[in-house]
Design a protein around this motif. Structure first.
Motif, short mmCIF file in Angstrom:
data_model
loop_
_atom_site.label_atom_id
_atom_site.label_comp_id
_atom_site.label_asym_id
_atom_site.label_seq_id
_atom_site.Cartn_x
_atom_site.Cartn_y
_atom_site.Cartn_z
N LEU A 11 -3.34 52.09 25.00
CA LEU A 11 -2.51 51.96 26.20
C LEU A 11 -3.36 52.07 27.47
O LEU A 11 -3.22 51.26 28.40
CB LEU A 11 -1.42 53.03 26.21
CG LEU A 11 -0.36 52.91 25.12
CD1 LEU A 11 0.55 54.14 25.15
CD2 LEU A 11 0.44 51.64 25.27
N ILE A 12 -4.26 53.03 27.48
CA ILE A 12 -5.14 53.20 28.64
C ILE A 12 -6.12 52.04 28.75
O ILE A 12 -6.38 51.53 29.85
CB ILE A 12 -5.86 54.56 28.56
CG1 ILE A 12 -4.84 55.71 28.63
CG2 ILE A 12 -6.88 54.70 29.68
CD1 ILE A 12 -5.41 57.06 28.32
N ALA A 13 -6.66 51.59 27.62
CA ALA A 13 -7.60 50.47 27.62
C ALA A 13 -6.92 49.20 28.12
O ALA A 13 -7.54 48.40 28.84
CB ALA A 13 -8.18 50.25 26.23
N GLY A 14 -5.66 48.98 27.77
CA GLY A 14 -4.93 47.81 28.26
C GLY A 14 -4.75 47.85 29.76
O GLY A 14 -4.89 46.83 30.45
N ALA A 31 3.95 44.41 28.22
CA ALA A 31 3.24 43.46 27.37
C ALA A 31 1.74 43.74 27.42
O ALA A 31 1.05 43.67 26.39
CB ALA A 31 3.52 42.03 27.80
N THR A 32 1.22 44.08 28.59
CA THR A 32 -0.20 44.38 28.74
C THR A 32 -0.58 45.62 27.94
O THR A 32 -1.62 45.65 27.29
CB THR A 32 -0.56 44.59 30.21
OG1 THR A 32 -0.23 43.42 30.94
CG2 THR A 32 -2.03 44.90 30.39
N LEU A 76 -7.41 37.90 27.59
CA LEU A 76 -7.88 36.55 27.90
C LEU A 76 -7.24 35.52 26.98
O LEU A 76 -6.81 34.45 27.44
CB LEU A 76 -9.39 36.48 27.80
CG LEU A 76 -10.18 37.16 28.92
CD1 LEU A 76 -11.67 37.17 28.59
CD2 LEU A 76 -9.92 36.47 30.24
N ILE A 77 -7.17 35.84 25.70
CA ILE A 77 -6.51 34.92 24.76
C ILE A 77 -5.04 34.78 25.09
O ILE A 77 -4.49 33.68 25.08
CB ILE A 77 -6.73 35.41 23.31
CG1 ILE A 77 -8.19 35.28 22.93
CG2 ILE A 77 -5.84 34.63 22.32
CD1 ILE A 77 -8.56 35.94 21.62
N TRP A 78 -4.38 35.87 25.41
CA TRP A 78 -2.96 35.83 25.80
C TRP A 78 -2.78 34.98 27.05
O TRP A 78 -1.83 34.21 27.16
CB TRP A 78 -2.44 37.24 26.02
CG TRP A 78 -1.01 37.30 26.42
CD1 TRP A 78 -0.53 37.53 27.67
CD2 TRP A 78 0.13 37.10 25.59
NE1 TRP A 78 0.84 37.50 27.65
CE2 TRP A 78 1.27 37.24 26.38
CE3 TRP A 78 0.30 36.82 24.24
CZ2 TRP A 78 2.55 37.10 25.88
CZ3 TRP A 78 1.57 36.69 23.74
CH2 TRP A 78 2.67 36.83 24.56
N GLY A 79 -3.69 35.11 28.01
CA GLY A 79 -3.62 34.30 29.23
C GLY A 79 -3.78 32.82 28.94
O GLY A 79 -3.12 31.98 29.55
N LEU A 80 -4.66 32.48 28.01
CA LEU A 80 -4.83 31.08 27.63
C LEU A 80 -3.58 30.53 26.94
O LEU A 80 -3.17 29.40 27.18
CB LEU A 80 -6.04 30.92 26.71
CG LEU A 80 -7.41 31.13 27.34
CD1 LEU A 80 -8.49 31.11 26.27
CD2 LEU A 80 -7.67 30.07 28.39
N ILE A 81 -2.98 31.34 26.08
CA ILE A 81 -1.78 30.91 25.37
C ILE A 81 -0.61 30.73 26.33
O ILE A 81 0.08 29.72 26.32
CB ILE A 81 -1.42 31.90 24.26
CG1 ILE A 81 -2.46 31.84 23.14
CG2 ILE A 81 -0.02 31.62 23.70
CD1 ILE A 81 -2.33 32.94 22.12
#
Length: 89
Positions: A11-14, A31-32, A76-81
């Protein structure tokens, strides 16, 4: 490291990964944070596989760097999708 500690770390890393990445990523904070947990799992798995990293300590810098790195990759992958879905409309 226990399962609850790994979830808290994710959670903190996100949140840190969202602050590091420029621009807007798809999804809100919830979601993040979920993607951060997935990224922490990914980073821990890749770190153990590639670097033979020991992920025993919650306050170990290696654990944090791998979790944040994994969260950045997943975001980054989520942003691309999500970016492709927005341009296809």
């Amino acid at each position: 490291m226990g399962f609850i500690a790994f979830i808290i770390l994710g959670l903190i890393a996100g949140a840190i990964a969202k602050a590091i990445l420029p621009g807007r990523q798809g999804g809100g904070w919830i979601a993040t944070l979920i993607l951060g947990v997935v990224g922490a799992l990914l980073g821990g798995w890749l770190g153990g596989l590639i670097f033979d990293a020991n992920l025993e300590g919650f306050f170990d810098i290696t654990t944090w760097l791998l979790a944040i790195g994994g969260a950045i990759i997943v975001l980054l992958i989520w942003g691309l999708i999500t970016g492709r879905n927005k341009t296809a409309r």
